[in-house]
Design a protein around this motif. Sequence first.
Motif, PDB file in Angstrom:
ATOM      1  N   ARG A  13       0.832  -1.199   0.000  1.00 29.94           N
ATOM      2  CA  ARG A  13       0.000   0.000   0.000  1.00 29.94           C
ATOM      3  C   ARG A  13       0.872   1.257   0.000  1.00 29.94           C
ATOM      4  NH1 ARG A  13      -5.219   0.224   1.566  1.00 29.94           N
ATOM      5  NH2 ARG A  13      -4.828   2.135   2.758  1.00 29.94           N
ATOM      6  N   THR A  14       1.935   1.208   0.765  1.00 23.41           N
ATOM      7  CA  THR A  14       2.833   2.361   0.853  1.00 23.41           C
ATOM      8  C   THR A  14       3.527   2.626  -0.475  1.00 23.41           C
ATOM      9  OG1 THR A  14       3.222   1.771   3.169  1.00 23.41           O
ATOM     10  CG2 THR A  14       4.725   3.366   2.180  1.00 23.41           C
ATOM     11  N   GLN A  15       4.019   1.585  -1.110  1.00 26.14           N
ATOM     12  CA  GLN A  15       4.712   1.747  -2.385  1.00 26.14           C
ATOM     13  C   GLN A  15       3.775   2.277  -3.466  1.00 26.14           C
ATOM     14  OE1 GLN A  15       7.994   1.593  -2.816  1.00 26.14           O
ATOM     15  NE2 GLN A  15       8.057   1.209  -0.601  1.00 26.14           N
ATOM     16  N   SER A  16       2.535   1.833  -3.451  1.00 28.52           N
ATOM     17  CA  SER A  16       1.557   2.331  -4.413  1.00 28.52           C
ATOM     18  C   SER A  16       1.316   3.824  -4.211  1.00 28.52           C
ATOM     19  CB  SER A  16       0.242   1.560  -4.265  1.00 28.52           C
ATOM     20  OG  SER A  16      -0.744   2.057  -5.141  1.00 28.52           O
ATOM     21  N   TYR A  17       1.200   4.222  -2.941  1.00 27.63           N
ATOM     22  CA  TYR A  17       1.006   5.642  -2.615  1.00 27.63           C
ATOM     23  C   TYR A  17       2.210   6.473  -3.040  1.00 27.63           C
ATOM     24  CZ  TYR A  17       1.079   9.747   0.467  1.00 27.63           C
ATOM     25  OH  TYR A  17       1.176  11.022   0.960  1.00 27.63           O
ATOM     26  N   LEU A  18       3.416   5.987  -2.751  1.00 31.49           N
ATOM     27  CA  LEU A  18       4.626   6.731  -3.108  1.00 31.49           C
ATOM     28  C   LEU A  18       4.793   6.849  -4.612  1.00 31.49           C
ATOM     29  CD1 LEU A  18       7.118   5.275  -0.468  1.00 31.49           C
ATOM     30  CD2 LEU A  18       5.998   7.517  -0.445  1.00 31.49           C
ATOM     31  N   ALA A  19       4.393   5.822  -5.339  1.00 33.27           N
ATOM     32  CA  ALA A  19       4.467   5.874  -6.801  1.00 33.27           C
ATOM     33  C   ALA A  19       3.566   6.992  -7.335  1.00 33.27           C
ATOM     34  CB  ALA A  19       4.071   4.532  -7.404  1.00 33.27           C
ATOM     35  N   GLU A  20       2.390   7.154  -6.731  1.00 32.96           N
ATOM     36  CA  GLU A  20       1.490   8.239  -7.145  1.00 32.96           C
ATOM     37  C   GLU A  20       2.115   9.605  -6.815  1.00 32.96           C
ATOM     38  OE1 GLU A  20      -2.321   7.710  -5.392  1.00 32.96           O
ATOM     39  OE2 GLU A  20      -2.681   5.770  -6.318  1.00 32.96           O
ATOM     40  N   LEU A  21       2.728   9.720  -5.635  1.00 29.85           N
ATOM     41  CA  LEU A  21       3.380  10.978  -5.283  1.00 29.85           C
ATOM     42  C   LEU A  21       4.503  11.322  -6.261  1.00 29.85           C
ATOM     43  CD1 LEU A  21       3.796  11.013  -1.394  1.00 29.85           C
ATOM     44  CD2 LEU A  21       2.127  12.240  -2.769  1.00 29.85           C
ATOM     45  N   ASP A  22       5.318  10.318  -6.568  1.00 34.92           N
ATOM     46  CA  ASP A  22       6.439  10.551  -7.473  1.00 34.92           C
ATOM     47  C   ASP A  22       5.941  10.953  -8.869  1.00 34.92           C
ATOM     48  OD1 ASP A  22       8.218   9.949  -5.470  1.00 34.92           O
ATOM     49  OD2 ASP A  22       8.475   7.856  -6.084  1.00 34.92           O
ATOM     50  N   ALA A  23       4.837  10.351  -9.293  1.00 32.76           N
ATOM     51  CA  ALA A  23       4.279  10.683 -10.600  1.00 32.76           C
ATOM     52  C   ALA A  23       3.782  12.124 -10.634  1.00 32.76           C
ATOM     53  CB  ALA A  23       3.151   9.722 -10.949  1.00 32.76           C
ATOM     54  N   ASP A  24       3.307  12.604  -9.485  1.00 32.91           N
ATOM     55  CA  ASP A  24       2.813  13.983  -9.383  1.00 32.91           C
ATOM     56  C   ASP A  24       3.910  14.984  -9.037  1.00 32.91           C
ATOM     57  OD1 ASP A  24       0.282  13.112  -9.956  1.00 32.91           O
ATOM     58  OD2 ASP A  24      -0.328  12.929  -7.862  1.00 32.91           O
ATOM     59  N   GLY A  25       5.125  14.476  -8.837  1.00 26.64           N
ATOM     60  CA  GLY A  25       6.230  15.366  -8.505  1.00 26.64           C
ATOM     61  C   GLY A  25       6.280  15.783  -7.055  1.00 26.64           C
ATOM     62  N   ASN A  26       5.590  15.022  -6.169  1.00 25.54           N
ATOM     63  CA  ASN A  26       5.561  15.360  -4.740  1.00 25.54           C
ATOM     64  C   ASN A  26       6.380  14.420  -3.877  1.00 25.54           C
ATOM     65  OD1 ASN A  26       3.743  17.539  -5.043  1.00 25.54           O
ATOM     66  ND2 ASN A  26       2.050  16.095  -5.244  1.00 25.54           N
ATOM     67  N   GLY A  27       7.101  13.490  -4.499  1.00 22.11           N
ATOM     68  CA  GLY A  27       7.855  12.516  -3.717  1.00 22.11           C
ATOM     69  C   GLY A  27       9.069  13.121  -3.060  1.00 22.11           C
ATOM     70  N   GLY A  28       9.663  12.328  -2.087  1.00 18.98           N
ATOM     71  CA  GLY A  28      10.833  12.831  -1.380  1.00 18.98           C
ATOM     72  C   GLY A  28      12.084  12.645  -2.185  1.00 18.98           C
TER      73      GLY A  28
END
Length: 288
Positions: free
Chosen positions: A273-288
Amino acid sequence: MTSALNVSAAPDAQKQGRIDALRGRYEALRAEGQAPGKFEAAINAAPRIAREIPATLVQTSATVPAGWYWYGRVSRGSCLRLDNLQGSPGVACLIWNAVDPTERFYASDTIKVQWTARIGRGRVLLSDMGRVLAGIVEDNCERHDVLLGVGMPRADDGSSPLMSRNATENLGIVTSKLGLEMRDMHPPVTFFAPVRCDEQHFAWDSSVSLSGTYLDLHAEMDLLVGLSNVPHPMAPMSATAQPVKVEVWRPEKPGLSKFCGEATVEAERAYARTQSYLAELDADGNGG
């Protein structure tokens, strides 16, 4: 009349059958999750982390005085080291998702999903969204409290008022300094707090030595963290807070917390679940 009774009883029997099936599934999952030795065997092969961290890996280092607080940001993939060399009886900790602080540490799921209140090396700290905030990748104490929160102020012993704040006040300060509000505060996890419990009582286990204990949290997403170095409410009055060292450091290689996600089926799902969420953040340019 008999036929009518039989018809009305049928839905009740179906409902009870479903309840029984769900109960059976629950008991099977609990038996698997609490199988003696299974979790320990899964994490024993993971390499240990020494107390001394190479200086080249340390990003931030500070000492939290007795009665004081610390706050900061821990980036995804970094580790937060708490070094309790002198045995301070409890360090309360609040954790938020730095990108969206409405997501925060959630004690209930951390306990429920992992079938235990015994949180230590190999376990994970879950958010209220069922995602992994941090994996505990090292811990030579493994006696921490996720149930009781923080207590009332202790009696004034004549020291400076600034050194006599309670944990609630300290955590309120760090919440504010991180740009959050009181409504963003949540029940903390208190590290280095050997609280034992049975069906009726909670008690402090004074046989546990806290001196020389330390742990490392591996951030699975960008985190905001606040700490309060005030004795746990159940600690003996003779147990006083001691300075605690805090370090944020970056492992040389990725995958340090992989064993946490492989230790149990429940943790594996939480990491997914966490990796799926982080993938969405990275796609939106909001990842760490």
